[in-house]
Design a protein around this motif. Structure first.
Motif, PDB file in Angstrom:
ATOM      1  N   ARG A 278       0.834  -1.206   0.000  1.00 49.39           N
ATOM      2  CA  ARG A 278       0.000   0.000   0.000  1.00 49.39           C
ATOM      3  C   ARG A 278       0.864   1.250   0.000  1.00 49.39           C
ATOM      4  O   ARG A 278       0.531   2.244  -0.650  1.00 49.39           O
ATOM      5  CB  ARG A 278      -0.945  -0.016   1.209  1.00 49.39           C
ATOM      6  CG  ARG A 278      -1.836   1.213   1.312  1.00 49.39           C
ATOM      7  CD  ARG A 278      -3.015   0.989   2.219  1.00 49.39           C
ATOM      8  NE  ARG A 278      -4.017   0.144   1.594  1.00 49.39           N
ATOM      9  CZ  ARG A 278      -4.923   0.584   0.719  1.00 49.39           C
ATOM     10  NH1 ARG A 278      -4.940   1.852   0.357  1.00 49.39           N
ATOM     11  NH2 ARG A 278      -5.796  -0.239   0.197  1.00 49.39           N
TER      12      ARG A 278
ATOM     13  N   ASN B  76       3.822   1.640  -1.373  1.00 54.62           N
ATOM     14  CA  ASN B  76       4.442   1.842  -2.678  1.00 54.62           C
ATOM     15  C   ASN B  76       3.425   2.070  -3.793  1.00 54.62           C
ATOM     16  O   ASN B  76       3.819   2.434  -4.903  1.00 54.62           O
ATOM     17  CB  ASN B  76       5.329   0.642  -3.030  1.00 54.62           C
ATOM     18  CG  ASN B  76       6.628   0.638  -2.263  1.00 54.62           C
ATOM     19  OD1 ASN B  76       7.569   1.332  -2.616  1.00 54.62           O
ATOM     20  ND2 ASN B  76       6.684  -0.126  -1.185  1.00 54.62           N
ATOM     21  N   CYS B  77       2.152   1.831  -3.513  1.00 54.40           N
ATOM     22  CA  CYS B  77       1.104   2.040  -4.526  1.00 54.40           C
ATOM     23  C   CYS B  77       0.091   3.069  -4.037  1.00 54.40           C
ATOM     24  O   CYS B  77      -1.078   3.042  -4.447  1.00 54.40           O
ATOM     25  CB  CYS B  77       0.389   0.723  -4.835  1.00 54.40           C
ATOM     26  SG  CYS B  77       1.462  -0.619  -5.359  1.00 54.40           S
TER      27      CYS B  77
ATOM     28  N   GLU C 139      -1.865   5.272  -6.669  1.00 53.26           N
ATOM     29  CA  GLU C 139      -2.759   4.469  -7.499  1.00 53.26           C
ATOM     30  C   GLU C 139      -3.962   3.967  -6.697  1.00 53.26           C
ATOM     31  O   GLU C 139      -5.094   3.926  -7.202  1.00 53.26           O
ATOM     32  CB  GLU C 139      -1.996   3.279  -8.091  1.00 53.26           C
ATOM     33  CG  GLU C 139      -0.942   3.647  -9.126  1.00 53.26           C
ATOM     34  CD  GLU C 139       0.334   4.190  -8.515  1.00 53.26           C
ATOM     35  OE1 GLU C 139       1.158   4.754  -9.255  1.00 53.26           O
ATOM     36  OE2 GLU C 139       0.513   4.059  -7.291  1.00 53.26           O
TER      37      GLU C 139
ATOM     38  N   THR D 295       6.244  -5.454  -4.852  1.00 55.97           N
ATOM     39  CA  THR D 295       6.473  -4.104  -4.342  1.00 55.97           C
ATOM     40  C   THR D 295       6.843  -3.138  -5.458  1.00 55.97           C
ATOM     41  O   THR D 295       6.419  -1.983  -5.463  1.00 55.97           O
ATOM     42  CB  THR D 295       7.587  -4.129  -3.273  1.00 55.97           C
ATOM     43  OG1 THR D 295       7.124  -4.886  -2.154  1.00 55.97           O
ATOM     44  CG2 THR D 295       7.932  -2.724  -2.806  1.00 55.97           C
TER      45      THR D 295
ATOM     46  N   LEU E 120       3.508  -3.812  -8.663  1.00 56.96           N
ATOM     47  CA  LEU E 120       2.061  -3.735  -8.490  1.00 56.96           C
ATOM     48  C   LEU E 120       1.504  -2.366  -8.882  1.00 56.96           C
ATOM     49  O   LEU E 120       0.366  -2.266  -9.357  1.00 56.96           O
ATOM     50  CB  LEU E 120       1.698  -4.060  -7.036  1.00 56.96           C
ATOM     51  CG  LEU E 120       0.214  -4.321  -6.748  1.00 56.96           C
ATOM     52  CD1 LEU E 120      -0.308  -5.462  -7.603  1.00 56.96           C
ATOM     53  CD2 LEU E 120       0.002  -4.627  -5.267  1.00 56.96           C
ATOM     54  N   ALA E 121       2.299  -1.307  -8.686  1.00 56.07           N
ATOM     55  CA  ALA E 121       1.816   0.032  -9.036  1.00 56.07           C
ATOM     56  C   ALA E 121       1.449   0.113 -10.515  1.00 56.07           C
ATOM     57  O   ALA E 121       0.449   0.746 -10.888  1.00 56.07           O
ATOM     58  CB  ALA E 121       2.878   1.077  -8.690  1.00 56.07           C
ATOM     59  N   HIS E 122       2.234  -0.532 -11.380  1.00 56.81           N
ATOM     60  CA  HIS E 122       1.939  -0.511 -12.818  1.00 56.81           C
ATOM     61  C   HIS E 122       0.622  -1.236 -13.114  1.00 56.81           C
ATOM     62  O   HIS E 122      -0.148  -0.817 -13.991  1.00 56.81           O
ATOM     63  CB  HIS E 122       3.081  -1.162 -13.591  1.00 56.81           C
ATOM     64  CG  HIS E 122       4.408  -0.508 -13.375  1.00 56.81           C
ATOM     65  ND1 HIS E 122       4.677   0.789 -13.760  1.00 56.81           N
ATOM     66  CD2 HIS E 122       5.549  -0.961 -12.785  1.00 56.81           C
ATOM     67  CE1 HIS E 122       5.920   1.103 -13.437  1.00 56.81           C
ATOM     68  NE2 HIS E 122       6.468   0.061 -12.837  1.00 56.81           N
TER      69      HIS E 122
ATOM     70  N   TYR F 192      -1.935  -1.509 -11.008  1.00 59.30           N
ATOM     71  CA  TYR F 192      -3.014  -0.635 -10.553  1.00 59.30           C
ATOM     72  C   TYR F 192      -3.223   0.540 -11.513  1.00 59.30           C
ATOM     73  O   TYR F 192      -4.350   1.019 -11.691  1.00 59.30           O
ATOM     74  CB  TYR F 192      -2.707  -0.121  -9.146  1.00 59.30           C
ATOM     75  CG  TYR F 192      -2.997  -1.131  -8.057  1.00 59.30           C
ATOM     76  CD1 TYR F 192      -4.119  -1.949  -8.113  1.00 59.30           C
ATOM     77  CD2 TYR F 192      -2.157  -1.264  -6.955  1.00 59.30           C
ATOM     78  CE1 TYR F 192      -4.389  -2.874  -7.117  1.00 59.30           C
ATOM     79  CE2 TYR F 192      -2.416  -2.185  -5.946  1.00 59.30           C
ATOM     80  CZ  TYR F 192      -3.535  -2.989  -6.037  1.00 59.30           C
ATOM     81  OH  TYR F 192      -3.804  -3.897  -5.049  1.00 59.30           O
ATOM     82  N   GLN F 193      -2.158   1.029 -12.116  1.00 59.81           N
ATOM     83  CA  GLN F 193      -2.309   2.096 -13.110  1.00 59.81           C
ATOM     84  C   GLN F 193      -3.155   1.617 -14.287  1.00 59.81           C
ATOM     85  O   GLN F 193      -4.024   2.348 -14.785  1.00 59.81           O
ATOM     86  CB  GLN F 193      -0.930   2.555 -13.594  1.00 59.81           C
ATOM     87  CG  GLN F 193      -0.139   3.347 -12.568  1.00 59.81           C
ATOM     88  CD  GLN F 193       1.336   3.414 -12.896  1.00 59.81           C
ATOM     89  OE1 GLN F 193       1.752   3.086 -14.003  1.00 59.81           O
ATOM     90  NE2 GLN F 193       2.143   3.842 -11.929  1.00 59.81           N
TER      91      GLN F 193
ATOM     92  N   GLY G 277      -3.372   8.403 -10.252  1.00 63.63           N
ATOM     93  CA  GLY G 277      -3.424   6.949 -10.220  1.00 63.63           C
ATOM     94  C   GLY G 277      -3.353   6.253 -11.549  1.00 63.63           C
ATOM     95  O   GLY G 277      -3.151   5.042 -11.598  1.00 63.63           O
TER      96      GLY G 277
ATOM     97  N   ARG H 269       4.675   6.809 -12.853  1.00 62.48           N
ATOM     98  CA  ARG H 269       5.256   7.722 -11.872  1.00 62.48           C
ATOM     99  C   ARG H 269       6.091   8.805 -12.545  1.00 62.48           C
ATOM    100  O   ARG H 269       6.150   9.929 -12.103  1.00 62.48           O
ATOM    101  CB  ARG H 269       6.122   6.950 -10.880  1.00 62.48           C
ATOM    102  CG  ARG H 269       5.341   5.959 -10.042  1.00 62.48           C
ATOM    103  CD  ARG H 269       4.346   6.655  -9.132  1.00 62.48           C
ATOM    104  NE  ARG H 269       3.546   5.699  -8.405  1.00 62.48           N
ATOM    105  CZ  ARG H 269       3.891   5.192  -7.232  1.00 62.48           C
ATOM    106  NH1 ARG H 269       5.018   5.533  -6.672  1.00 62.48           N
ATOM    107  NH2 ARG H 269       3.103   4.333  -6.615  1.00 62.48           N
TER     108      ARG H 269
END
Length: 734
Positions: free
Chosen positions: A141, A143-144, A147, A206, A209-211, A213-214, A232, A236
């Motif tokens: 959470r 690191n994201c 998003e 870690t 996952l952000a990608h 969620y994007q 979001g 980045r």
């Protein structure tokens, strides 16, 4: 399992009421939700499949470094699962997530184990699993964050669910981590292996996952779900670029004004409903009327916090060796349902501060336990004084930084235990006396800073005294290594081409006098009185045998000759030159001086001596003496990299953490660095034991992970740097 309420009961089962109040998800929303589900789980399994080999290599490396047999076996077993059953494992994880997701979509509740109505004690294994899930969720959470702010808002809008918390979102990190663990558990593995695998999955996700969620946010935008919410969905690199207009930003503000600006940021965040915890629909409500979280926190000192309606809440008991973020427990408690959105943001911010501190490997656990005791007072101070988040010299932050700085002064011995007890007493005084007066922290910070300064000064004195003998030995060893080159250079400069010297004298200087210069240099160095005196004697000797064409030069030779001969005889005696060689040298010198003062006459021939005769008379040269004839060739320069630069940048007083094959480690302080051969001399935390290491060897240890530089920077400055960026990203200000 839910208990049936008596027919005449006036108690309302909130869970049943809430479930009956929820609207059924429409077919269109369900279709969009399934698309999000597929993007998340397909993206996750794709990433884990791609990184499977990397995870195997990591586990093998961890197994090699682990000193404990059980831990090593767990790593090897987890690696074996990834190597032979990866497809089966990821398929089980995918099935577990899809089942969890479908339960949510069809309003099927979680198993009764999580019901608040049926509390039970957790055994050690369940508690360990809970901690692993909590830590994995927090890391993902964190690191994201940007998003997830947008994704949570869009899912809540799609489902018309203003009550949807971040941990209940079917696309959130917690649901994903629990599903991954469920899938791993279906493989019938031991708990230790399950935890190892989940940790590896978490570490991989870690950064990835952000990608994912994007892409889910873009998918929802394309379907008209809050398309005007601008955070979001971008990468980045794009999302953090400054606006072209006014890129320079406003002029720096005064610290107090900056604190106000930061607090305004939190207020905006609270109004937007992005905070974890209470606040009601959209997070825009003012909390429960008549309830003040700040005032209620004081009740926790004496036991339980009384909630509106007669409920009670108690934080987990923090014992002497406990390291637990109790603010996370506060966030998940019924307390936050009554708190205002702004209070929820502040609790989240301070909880994240302690997350960073507790994850800092440079702070030993027994010191983290002392910091953990301050969680509620620090939260109260943050709620009382908005400058806490912006002023690096705020009393509360100074106290936390001072405690962390003392980590290097807590060796595992009686002295270290006494210092830890002194820190504990300072913390206890803060806990006992702090209500609303921030100066309590200021007094504690001053006391801890003074303790740190005194320990540093005392250690400096001890190290300077205890290292003198070691420094002298290292310097002498380095001079012994350099002596052949240095002496060779001095002799070459004395035997310059402008002053021709006969072979007999040249041989004497290179073979015999070089021994004396080498001894002098090793014992005293280039600035030593004996070394310089014997160098000057060598120069006078070379000058004395040159042709003297004028009377002044001859008179000068007559004046210096007695002293020169005396020093030469003392020198050859000091190196134990064989008597026959000594006599022959001085006999030759008489002839050379006679020839020098009558340059126009026929020179007197020198006595003949064969090389074989000299070898018979002279002792066998040592390796150092032999090296004076030819200097050592310089070693090839080491290839520069970041580790060499780090090692070279170390200064006296810096700390390094050295790791050993048996799993132990120790902290060492740089007490002295040689400028000649780049040798470092380290001492332990007490300054009583020392060891030396070359700069290149230290760089190699840094490269291998066997040494880690201990950065003694402000832990709060580092934590709040991350924290402020995170909250600004949440509002799209970054």
């Amino acid at each position: 399992m839910e208990r049936e309420m008596p027919e005449n009961s006036v108690v309302v089962n909130l869970k049943q009421f809430e479930r009956s109040r929820r609207a059924q998800v429409s077919a269109e929303a369900l279709s969009i939700l399934h698309g999000c589900r597929d993007l998340l789980i397909e993206g996750t399994t794709r990433v884990l499949t791609r990184q499977s080999e990397a995870m195997e290599n990591t586990l093998l490396a961890m197994a090699d470094r682990s000193p404990l047999l059980d831990t090593r076996n767990s790593y090897y077993s987890a690696q074996g699962i990834l190597n032979t059953r990866a497809n089966e494992l990821l398929s089980a994880c995918k099935d577990a997530y899809c089942q969890t997701f479908n339960d949510f979509a069809h309003n099927r509740e979680k198993p009764a184990g999580g019901e608040l109505l049926e509390l039970s004690l957790l055994d050690d294994q369940d508690f360990e699993i809970t901690l692993v899930i909590d830590k994995a969720t927090s890391r993902l959470r964190y690191n994201c964050a940007e998003e997830l702010v947008a994704l949570d808002a869009r899912i809540a809008h799609l489902l018309s669910r203003s009550d949807l918390s971040e941990n209940d979102s079917p696309l959130g990190p917690r649901v994903l981590c629990e599903a991954l663990l469920d899938g791993i558990s279906r493989m019938q593995l031991e708990q230790a292996i399950r935890i190892v695998l989940l940790n590896q999955f978490d570490l991989v996700l870690t950064t990835e996952l952000a990608h994912i969620y994007q892409s889910i946010n873009r998918y929802l935008i394309d379907r008209g779900i809050l398309p005007d919410l601008k955070v979001g969905a971008k990468s980045r690199a794009q999302g953090t670029a400054p606006n072209s207009a006014g890129a320079a930003g406003p002029a720096p503000a005064m610290q107090g004004q900056t604190g106000g600006d930061m607090f305004k940021l939190f207020e905006q965040l609270a109004h937007s409903g992005s905070a974890a915890g209470g606040g009601g629909a959209g997070g825009a409500s003012a909390g429960l009327a008549g309830f003040s979280l700040l005032d209620s926190l004081g009740q926790l000192k004496s036991g339980a916090m009384m909630l509106p309606g007669g409920g009670r809440f108690e934080l987990p008991l923090l014992e002497a060796a406990t390291i637990q973020n109790v603010l996370r427990s506060l966030q998940q408690s019924p307390v936050m349902q009554a708190a205002s959105p702004l209070d929820a943001v502040l609790v989240d911010a301070v909880a994240m501060l302690f997350d960073v501190v507790f994850d800092d490997a440079a702070i030993p656990d027994h010191l983290k336990a002392q910091i953990a005791r301050l969680q509620i007072p620090v939260l109260k101070a943050a709620m009382l004084d908005r400058n806490f988040f912006s002023q690096s010299n705020h009393p509360v932050r100074r106290m936390l930084d001072a405690i962390a700085t003392l980590a290097v002064h807590l060796p595992d011995n009686e002295a270290g235990n006494a210092r830890l007890e002194a820190i504990s007493q300072v913390v206890s005084r803060v806990l006992d006396s702090f209500e609303k007066d921030i100066t309590v922290f200021d007094s504690a910070a001053v006391e801890l800073e003074a303790m740190g300064s005194l320990l540093e000064e005392t250690l400096e004195e001890i190290v300077d005294a205890s290292l003198q003998q070691d420094i002298a030995q290292i310097k002498q060893s380095e001079r012994a290594e350099l002596a052949p080159v240095i002496v060779h250079d001095f002799i070459n400069r004395a035997l310059n081409k402008e002053q021709p010297v006969v072979d007999a004298l040249r041989e004497f200087l290179r073979r015999d006098w070089a021994q004396l210069l080498t001894l002098d240099y090793v014992n005293e160095g280039e600035q030593g009185a004996h070394f310089n005196s014997h160098v000057e004697t060598m120069r006078e000797l070379v000058w004395s045998v040159q042709s003297k064409a004028d009377m002044d030069a001859r008179l000068m030779l007559v004046r210096i000759l007695p002293g020169l001969l005396k020093r030469l005889r003392e020198g050859v005696a000091e190196i134990d030159l064989p008597q026959k060689l000594s006599d022959r040298f001085f006999a030759t010198l008489v002839i050379l001086h006679a020839n020098a003062v009558r340059p126009n006459a026929q020179p007197v021939p020198l006595p003949d001596i064969t090389p074989e005769a000299i070898e018979e008379l002279a002792p066998a040269p040592t390796a150092a003496e032999a090296a004076t004839s030819e200097p050592e060739s310089e070693a090839a320069p080491e290839v520069e990299d970041e580790f060499n630069l780090r090692a070279r940048a170390l200064n006296k007083g810096d700390w390094v953490e050295f790791h050993y094959d048996d799993g132990t480690f120790r902290w060492a302080r740089l007490g002295w660095a040689s400028s000649v051969k780049n040798t470092y001399l380290f001492s332990d935390q007490d300054g009583m034991n020392s060891f030396s290491i070359s700069q290149l060897r230290l760089a190699d240890k840094l490269r291998r992970g066997e040494a880690v530089l201990v950065e003694r920077k402000s832990i709060t400055e580092s934590a709040f740097g991350k924290l402020m960026n995170l909250f600004r990203q949440k509002l799209g200000h970054a």
